[in-house]
Design a protein around this motif. Structure first.
Motif, PDB file in Angstrom:
ATOM      1  N   LEU A  63      47.264  32.576  40.683  1.00  0.00           N
ATOM      2  CA  LEU A  63      46.246  32.590  41.749  1.00  0.00           C
ATOM      3  C   LEU A  63      45.883  31.145  42.084  1.00  0.00           C
ATOM      4  CD1 LEU A  63      44.226  34.272  43.466  1.00  0.00           C
ATOM      5  CD2 LEU A  63      42.573  33.821  41.674  1.00  0.00           C
TER       6      LEU A  63
ATOM      7  N   THR B 127      37.968  33.814  35.341  1.00  0.00           N
ATOM      8  CA  THR B 127      39.219  33.436  36.034  1.00  0.00           C
ATOM      9  C   THR B 127      40.283  34.455  35.630  1.00  0.00           C
ATOM     10  OG1 THR B 127      39.889  32.201  34.114  1.00  0.00           O
ATOM     11  CG2 THR B 127      38.682  30.985  35.795  1.00  0.00           C
TER      12      THR B 127
ATOM     13  N   SER C  58      27.398  32.066  31.403  1.00  0.00           N
ATOM     14  CA  SER C  58      27.979  30.720  31.217  1.00  0.00           C
ATOM     15  C   SER C  58      29.495  30.809  31.124  1.00  0.00           C
ATOM     16  CB  SER C  58      27.431  30.109  29.931  1.00  0.00           C
ATOM     17  OG  SER C  58      27.692  30.990  28.875  1.00  0.00           O
ATOM     18  N   GLN C  59      30.058  32.016  31.067  1.00  0.00           N
ATOM     19  CA  GLN C  59      31.531  32.124  31.045  1.00  0.00           C
ATOM     20  C   GLN C  59      32.042  32.046  32.477  1.00  0.00           C
ATOM     21  OE1 GLN C  59      31.410  35.821  28.593  1.00  0.00           O
ATOM     22  NE2 GLN C  59      33.460  35.153  27.958  1.00  0.00           N
ATOM     23  N   VAL C  60      33.156  31.364  32.668  1.00  0.00           N
ATOM     24  CA  VAL C  60      33.728  31.296  34.016  1.00  0.00           C
ATOM     25  C   VAL C  60      34.784  32.401  34.121  1.00  0.00           C
ATOM     26  CG1 VAL C  60      34.756  29.801  35.703  1.00  0.00           C
ATOM     27  CG2 VAL C  60      33.531  28.824  33.793  1.00  0.00           C
TER      28      VAL C  60
ATOM     29  N   SER D   5      45.334  28.337  45.822  1.00  0.00           N
ATOM     30  CA  SER D   5      45.014  28.504  47.244  1.00  0.00           C
ATOM     31  C   SER D   5      46.302  28.655  48.052  1.00  0.00           C
ATOM     32  CB  SER D   5      44.220  27.309  47.729  1.00  0.00           C
ATOM     33  OG  SER D   5      44.862  26.155  47.259  1.00  0.00           O
TER      34      SER D   5
ATOM     35  N   GLU E  63      31.959  40.002  40.130  1.00  0.00           N
ATOM     36  CA  GLU E  63      32.877  38.885  39.899  1.00  0.00           C
ATOM     37  C   GLU E  63      34.071  39.344  39.084  1.00  0.00           C
ATOM     38  OE1 GLU E  63      30.981  35.755  37.826  1.00  0.00           O
ATOM     39  OE2 GLU E  63      32.279  34.215  38.685  1.00  0.00           O
TER      40      GLU E  63
END
Lengths: 187, 596, 22
Positions: free
Chosen positions: B353, B264, B260-262, B355, B335
């Motif tokens: 970071l 980044t 559940s941790q994203v 796009s 990931e």
């Protein structure tokens, strides 16, 4: 560790997020147990909750047939929220997982059709994270990523899909489409 | 009981000489080897226009920092060299002390060497010994001596004659030879003196208490001190060069990682800010401060009086990120591994970071102008180079002509990898056989974003050929060292000069998990980047494209486990991610066809 | 079940994060 007798909750001040998470899990379980009226409950899913969720969900499907997509999405969301709230923590995990995955798969299609690609992508991520690696998840995910201009990731997803199902025609077509877009993206 | 001491200082010089040589010879060889290796290193690495530009764009704050903390250049004056020089002087002094010491000389003459006496080589036959003896005895025989010799000369010559006879006997006569071989002297065991190779004053008189104290100090304090310091150092750092506490923190984060941790770059930065190294450097600063300093660096914000602290901890993130990458790949978490490398890029280029990172990593880019202006959403350098130069200037918001030229030169020299060919190969086999040890051989073309694109089949097969001689079969990775080392990276905001590398990850497609620790690619030729071959000018590929001119780079990734024992196709994903630039990555799927 | 719920809740968080990043 402190126990608050009237709220019947455990507490531990200044604990790390892992410990806090575990404590909140225990609290949730306690609350559900205290709230449970039926003394000899079993992991069998509650029939009435299942019925409610099913009714809500069927309603969504009907609206999809009638092409009322926005409402369909709303009622499916409601069905999912219902499942999230109504299901107690001890009802069989396999049942809850399948139910959630099934509803999400429908929600994904509704989102894609209505152009909500980020929503669809996150639901697809969730489905993959919970072990659903079927080709149509890869097809939808690649499609969503292409629509979101994430061509590098789309290529990776598509190639992974093809590794698991090398003869899938739709994935092959998507790969060609994505390669073309990538070439344009890289000038 | 009564030991005789070495008064005439006959033996202790040899002892000290021996100890000195034991220490000096390896030290000297190591130092010499290091100096040669350093020279070789400078010659093998390739220079690139980015290096000068990077110098030019380096802010004076960073320049001052580098001057202060750069590793000391003067290898020659390093302490170790001084020790070596001093040591050899000691050796020279001792040798001439031994040479000039009479007592040692006559002790040396006691040594009986029949071959020297008969001045024949030690390997001569009996006949030669006999003839030599006959010749000498004729010369030295007392009756043969001429009359006019003085008495003592006569005694010397007679003595000489006796020695010669003895030598001859020692070599021919059984008994004396037995004696000689056993005792080193034909007359049987000589008087040997046992002594202590120390001058008397050291042992007997007052100095002896000094010696005892010296020993106590050495064994009681000095030795334990060094051993405990060495031990605590090795204990507290892992082989990857990060602090044990940092490594255990990262392992704990990975172990308790929740889906559940994203993941980044923010999460990675947060983990980095807990590193023990930072706490050791600046005990008074808090973890939040470290985290905000890292964010300042990435967003190129000045940190006021913590500027030096910021630069120091940023320089430390290099080792930490490699340590984290190692642990993440050990936990097989793809990931986190890829986001860790993305964090690496954003720290090296001081660019968040997003796009548009590929564009924003260029110098002189006016981010605001670029964000508003870019009508058709340019996200890659390749796309940028489809416009004319002045148009690019407008898009990036660069008015000044020279700055634009420099920016374009940086953009054109950022190395991009183009996959030409990749396969699993087993040295000496044409297919991957079950349970063999394959490795992944990747042929890449290092190209600039400016270059006209051409498909890999434009390059004829013979250019891919690798010599299949014995040693390349024995060790397929040896040929990689023929490629030059990577040049310096264009990273004007990074506190230290660096040349970076590509991290090659191998992922199993079935479960999407990393199967081995990253292979670091730090040798590739950037010769192609000097080409113009601009996509805006090259019209038809046929005429202007000549494959011979292009250098093909090779990347070889060892495969950590033997091939599966069942025949069939196993799909792997190979990710070659640069730690330096955005957009310079490779990511492709590779089937391993296992056949009989 | 609770971990599943947490992962489901993360969908909303991930949407925001990736929207910003992309």
């Amino acid at each position: 560790l402190q126990y608050n007798p009237n709220s019947k909750l455990l507490g531990l001040p200044h604990s790390s997020e892992d410990v806090t998470m575990n404590i909140s899990q225990i609290n949730k379980l306690t609350q559900d147990l205290v709230a449970e009226t039926n003394a000899n409950f079993t992991p069998q899913p509650h029939a009435e909750s299942t019925a409610m969720i099913k009714k809500m969900f069927e309603n969504g499907l009907k609206q999809t047939q009638q092409q009322k997509l926005a409402d369909a999405l709303k009622s499916i969301n409601l069905a999912i929220e219902m499942a999230q709230r109504k299901r107690t923590t001890w009802e069989a995990f396999a049942v809850q997982l399948q139910e959630l995955q099934f509803m999400l798969k429908n929600r994904v299609d509704l989102c894609l059709v209505q152009g909500r690609f980020m929503d669809a992508l996150q639901d697809l991520d969730f489905l993959q994270n919970t072990g659903l690696n079927s080709s149509d998840v890869f097809i939808r995910k690649t499609d969503a990523l292409i629509k979101l201009k994430q061509y590098e990731q789309a290529r990776a997803e598509c190639e992974r899909g093809l590794s698991l199902d090398p003869t899938n025609v739709k994935l092959k077509a998507l790969l060609i489409e994505n390669t073309r877009r990538l070439a344009e993206y890289n000038g | 009981q009564s030991y005789d001491y070495d008064e005439g200082s006959e033996t202790w010089p040899f002892f000290v000489l021996a100890v000195l040589c034991v220490v000096l010879v390896p030290l000297t060889l190591m130092q010499a080897y290091e100096i040669i290796a350093a020279k070789d290193e400078d010659s093998s690495s390739q220079s690139s226009p980015l290096e000068k530009l990077s110098e030019k764009y380096t802010g004076d704050q960073v320049k001052r920092f580098r001057a202060k903390f750069a590793p000391k250049k003067s290898k020659l004056l390093a302490r170790r060299n001084l020790v070596i020089i001093a040591g050899w002087c000691m050796v020279a002094f001792l040798i001439n002390k031994i040479g000039s010491n009479g007592a040692i000389k006559d002790a040396a003459t006691l040594l009986f060497d029949p071959y020297a006496l008969l001045d024949i080589s030690a390997s001569s036959t009996d006949r030669e010994i006999r003839s030599a003896y006959r010749k000498l005895s004729v010369k030295f025989h007392p009756d043969k001596l001429s009359k006019d010799l003085s008495a003592d000369e006569r005694t010397v010559l007679e003595e000489q004659y006796v020695m010669i006879t003895k030598a001859y006997k020692a070599l021919t006569d059984e008994i004396t030879r037995e004696n000689y071989l056993r005792y080193g002297h034909p007359d049987g065991p000589q008087a040997t003196s046992h002594g202590i190779a120390l001058p008397k004053f050291l042992v007997d008189s007052s100095a002896s208490t000094l010696m005892v104290l010296g020993y106590i100090a050495l064994l009681g304090f000095i030795l334990p001190f060094f051993v405990s310091r060495w031990w605590s150092k090795t204990q507290s750092f892992t082989k990857k060069g990060i602090h044990a506490r940092s490594a255990s923190y990262f392992a704990d984060r990975l172990f308790n990682f929740k889906p559940s941790q994203v993941v980044t770059t923010g999460l990675i930065l947060n983990w980095l800010s807990h590193a023990a190294e930072f706490k050791l450097l600046y005990p008074d600063l808090t973890q939040e401060t470290f985290e905000s300093l890292l964010y300042d660096h990435i967003n190129r914000r000045h940190s006021g009086e913590l500027e030096t602290a910021k630069l120091r901890i940023v320089a430390k993130t290099h080792a930490l990120l490699f340590g984290l990458l190692d642990i993440a790949t050990t936990f097989r978490n793809l990931e986190i591994s890829t986001v860790a490398i993305d964090t690496f890029k954003s720290i090296v280029q001081a660019t968040p970071l997003t796009s548009h990172s590929q564009i924003l990593q260029l110098p002189n880019v006016d981010a605001k102008r670029f964000e508003e202006g870019s009508v058709d959403d340019i996200r890659t350098l390749g796309k940028l180079f489809t416009f004319e130069d002045e148009k690019i200037g407008k898009i990036l918001g660069i008015e000044d002509e020279t700055k634009l030229r420099e920016t374009l030169s940086v953009a054109a020299n950022i190395p991009h990898l183009k996959l030409l060919r990749a396969e699993f190969t087993v040295p000496g086999e044409s297919v991957v056989t079950p349970l063999s040890t394959p490795h992944i051989s990747v042929k890449v073309l290092v190209r600039s974003a400016k270059h006209k694109f051409f498909t890999p089949n434009k390059i004829p097969d013979e250019l891919y050929k690798e010599e299949q001689d014995f040693d390349s079969l024995r060790d397929p990775f040896a040929s990689l060292s023929n490629q030059p080392a990577l040049p310096r990276t264009f990273a004007p905001h990074f506190p230290a000069k660096r040349s970076g590398c590509w991290c090659a990850l191998v992922v199993l497609q079935k479960d999407g998990k990393v199967i081995q620790t990253p292979m670091l690619v730090d040798r590739l030729s950037f010769a192609n980047l000097n080409k113009d071959f601009d996509k805006r000018t090259v019209k038809d590929l046929e005429k202007e494209f000549n494959p011979e001119e292009w250098e093909i780079g090779t990347i070889k990734i060892p495969f950590s486990q033997p091939a599966p024992d069942q025949k069939g196709d196993y799909y792997f994903r190979v990710i070659v991610k640069s730690t330096e630039y955005f957009g310079a990555d490779l990511d492709f799927t590779l089937p391993m066809m296992v056949r009989e | 079940n609770q971990a599943l719920k947490r992962r489901y809740q993360a969908i909303l968080l991930r949407k925001d994060v990736f929207a910003v990043q992309w």
